[in-house]
Scaffold this motif. Structure first.
Motif, PDB file in Angstrom:
ATOM      1  N   GLY A 102       0.837  -1.187   0.000  1.00 29.59           N
ATOM      2  CA  GLY A 102       0.000   0.000   0.000  1.00 29.59           C
ATOM      3  C   GLY A 102       0.871   1.235   0.000  1.00 29.59           C
ATOM      4  N   ALA A 103       0.264   2.378  -0.255  1.00 34.76           N
ATOM      5  CA  ALA A 103       1.009   3.641  -0.298  1.00 34.76           C
ATOM      6  C   ALA A 103       0.476   4.600   0.751  1.00 34.76           C
ATOM      7  CB  ALA A 103       0.911   4.275  -1.682  1.00 34.76           C
ATOM      8  N   ALA A 104       1.388   5.357   1.347  1.00 37.83           N
ATOM      9  CA  ALA A 104       1.001   6.396   2.296  1.00 37.83           C
ATOM     10  C   ALA A 104       0.079   7.373   1.583  1.00 37.83           C
ATOM     11  CB  ALA A 104       2.238   7.114   2.822  1.00 37.83           C
ATOM     12  N   GLY A 105      -0.894   7.893   2.296  1.00 36.47           N
ATOM     13  CA  GLY A 105      -1.811   8.848   1.716  1.00 36.47           C
ATOM     14  C   GLY A 105      -2.993   8.213   1.009  1.00 36.47           C
ATOM     15  N   GLU A 106      -2.988   6.893   0.900  1.00 37.20           N
ATOM     16  CA  GLU A 106      -4.109   6.178   0.304  1.00 37.20           C
ATOM     17  C   GLU A 106      -4.742   5.303   1.381  1.00 37.20           C
ATOM     18  OE1 GLU A 106      -2.781   3.964  -3.078  1.00 37.20           O
ATOM     19  OE2 GLU A 106      -1.933   5.722  -4.058  1.00 37.20           O
ATOM     20  N   PRO A 107      -6.027   5.014   1.259  1.00 39.44           N
ATOM     21  CA  PRO A 107      -6.652   4.124   2.246  1.00 39.44           C
ATOM     22  C   PRO A 107      -5.970   2.760   2.249  1.00 39.44           C
ATOM     23  CG  PRO A 107      -8.295   5.106   0.783  1.00 39.44           C
ATOM     24  CD  PRO A 107      -6.951   5.466   0.235  1.00 39.44           C
ATOM     25  N   CYS A 108      -5.548   2.315   3.399  1.00 41.90           N
ATOM     26  CA  CYS A 108      -4.868   1.026   3.520  1.00 41.90           C
ATOM     27  C   CYS A 108      -5.533   0.183   4.604  1.00 41.90           C
ATOM     28  CB  CYS A 108      -3.382   1.225   3.832  1.00 41.90           C
ATOM     29  SG  CYS A 108      -2.428   1.882   2.456  1.00 41.90           S
ATOM     30  N   PRO A 109      -6.611  -0.486   4.262  1.00 47.59           N
ATOM     31  CA  PRO A 109      -7.230  -1.392   5.230  1.00 47.59           C
ATOM     32  C   PRO A 109      -6.435  -2.698   5.273  1.00 47.59           C
ATOM     33  CG  PRO A 109      -8.466  -1.416   3.178  1.00 47.59           C
ATOM     34  CD  PRO A 109      -7.350  -0.415   3.009  1.00 47.59           C
ATOM     35  N   TRP A 110      -5.321  -2.690   5.987  1.00 49.08           N
ATOM     36  CA  TRP A 110      -4.418  -3.843   6.015  1.00 49.08           C
ATOM     37  C   TRP A 110      -5.150  -5.082   6.519  1.00 49.08           C
ATOM     38  CZ3 TRP A 110      -0.419  -2.601   3.308  1.00 49.08           C
ATOM     39  CH2 TRP A 110       0.127  -1.318   3.360  1.00 49.08           C
ATOM     40  N   PRO A 111      -5.062  -6.182   5.788  1.00 46.79           N
ATOM     41  CA  PRO A 111      -5.751  -7.401   6.215  1.00 46.79           C
ATOM     42  C   PRO A 111      -4.977  -8.191   7.274  1.00 46.79           C
ATOM     43  CG  PRO A 111      -4.671  -7.786   4.124  1.00 46.79           C
ATOM     44  CD  PRO A 111      -4.469  -6.323   4.462  1.00 46.79           C
ATOM     45  N   HIS A 112      -3.717  -7.828   7.493  1.00 49.23           N
ATOM     46  CA  HIS A 112      -2.878  -8.526   8.462  1.00 49.23           C
ATOM     47  C   HIS A 112      -2.419  -7.554   9.541  1.00 49.23           C
ATOM     48  CE1 HIS A 112      -1.611 -10.334   4.388  1.00 49.23           C
ATOM     49  NE2 HIS A 112      -2.581 -11.083   4.859  1.00 49.23           N
ATOM     50  N   ALA A 113      -2.063  -8.085  10.687  1.00 55.41           N
ATOM     51  CA  ALA A 113      -1.586  -7.227  11.781  1.00 55.41           C
ATOM     52  C   ALA A 113      -0.269  -7.742  12.349  1.00 55.41           C
ATOM     53  CB  ALA A 113      -2.642  -7.157  12.878  1.00 55.41           C
ATOM     54  N   ASP A 114       0.513  -8.439  11.530  1.00 59.47           N
ATOM     55  CA  ASP A 114       1.756  -9.021  12.004  1.00 59.47           C
ATOM     56  C   ASP A 114       2.911  -8.019  11.877  1.00 59.47           C
ATOM     57  OD1 ASP A 114       3.632 -10.838  12.925  1.00 59.47           O
ATOM     58  OD2 ASP A 114       3.627 -12.077  11.125  1.00 59.47           O
ATOM     59  N   MET A 115       3.362  -7.738  10.656  1.00 58.33           N
ATOM     60  CA  MET A 115       4.512  -6.852  10.436  1.00 58.33           C
ATOM     61  C   MET A 115       4.149  -5.756   9.445  1.00 58.33           C
ATOM     62  SD  MET A 115       7.623  -9.591   9.992  1.00 58.33           S
ATOM     63  CE  MET A 115       8.923  -8.374  10.247  1.00 58.33           C
ATOM     64  N   LEU A 116       4.536  -4.528   9.780  1.00 54.81           N
ATOM     65  CA  LEU A 116       4.360  -3.392   8.887  1.00 54.81           C
ATOM     66  C   LEU A 116       5.738  -2.823   8.559  1.00 54.81           C
ATOM     67  CD1 LEU A 116       2.676  -1.217   7.423  1.00 54.81           C
ATOM     68  CD2 LEU A 116       2.619   0.036   9.597  1.00 54.81           C
ATOM     69  N   PHE A 117       6.099  -2.860   7.286  1.00 59.11           N
ATOM     70  CA  PHE A 117       7.340  -2.254   6.822  1.00 59.11           C
ATOM     71  C   PHE A 117       6.996  -0.861   6.323  1.00 59.11           C
ATOM     72  CE2 PHE A 117       8.385  -6.614   6.934  1.00 59.11           C
ATOM     73  CZ  PHE A 117       9.762  -6.749   6.913  1.00 59.11           C
ATOM     74  N   ASN A 118       7.608   0.154   6.912  1.00 55.12           N
ATOM     75  CA  ASN A 118       7.309   1.533   6.540  1.00 55.12           C
ATOM     76  C   ASN A 118       8.462   2.136   5.757  1.00 55.12           C
ATOM     77  OD1 ASN A 118       5.853   3.954   6.459  1.00 55.12           O
ATOM     78  ND2 ASN A 118       6.943   4.729   8.229  1.00 55.12           N
ATOM     79  N   LEU A 119       8.173   2.508   4.518  1.00 52.50           N
ATOM     80  CA  LEU A 119       9.148   3.215   3.685  1.00 52.50           C
ATOM     81  C   LEU A 119       8.801   4.691   3.561  1.00 52.50           C
ATOM     82  CD1 LEU A 119       9.405   0.483   0.931  1.00 52.50           C
ATOM     83  CD2 LEU A 119      11.211   1.120   2.514  1.00 52.50           C
TER      84      LEU A 119
END
Length: 146
Positions: free
Chosen positions: A76-93
């Motif tokens: 997903g991209a910052a600034g766009e809706p991101c309803p992440w289906p997982h809650a394990d690991m988030l890599f932030n660029l």
């Protein structure tokens, strides 16, 4: 429970490291959300994941895909809706603190060498510290803890 946050500093190629770490996490059975700075970076990362060595293929889709909940790596991209289906690991660029960071077990911040990226990472570090998150830092090039 607050997420653990790991910063990888001094990264010569942020997308290459994101690919490497996401592939390793996937190989260990983890579910990964990759949050890019924008749609352009997202396309570059998507392309890198598709063109990797065939035995290193990382199954992935965009966060808006109907298959997102069934796919271990979601982009997903910052600034766009991101309803992440997982809650394990988030890599932030991206340069900001993800609003959804609290919902993940682990947040991985990948920081390049550019002065603006380093400054933004320092602000994110301070924000995470203020929230009471457990923080760890690594030198991505030398592969050592800081």
């Amino acid at each position: 429970m607050a997420p653990r946050v790991q910063f990888y500093h001094n990264t010569p190629d942020r997308l290459a490291l994101a690919h490497e770490l996401a592939a390793g996490a996937h190989a260990r059975g983890r579910k990964v959300a990759l949050r890019c700075t924008d749609a352009t970076q997202l396309r570059r990362l998507d392309q890198a994941l598709w063109t990797a060595v065939p035995l290193d293929f990382v199954p992935h889709v965009g966060v808006g895909s109907a298959l997102a909940a069934e796919t271990p790596v979601v982009l997903g991209a910052a600034g766009e809706p991101c309803p992440w289906p997982h809650a394990d690991m988030l890599f932030n660029l991206a340069d900001d603190v993800p609003a959804e960071a609290e919902g993940f077990r682990m947040v991985v911040e990948i920081v390049g060498r550019d002065a603006a990226e380093v400054h933004a990472a320092r602000l994110r570090w301070a924000a995470y510290r203020q929230r009471g998150y457990e923080l760890k830092a690594f030198d991505a090039e030398r592969r050592v803890a800081l």
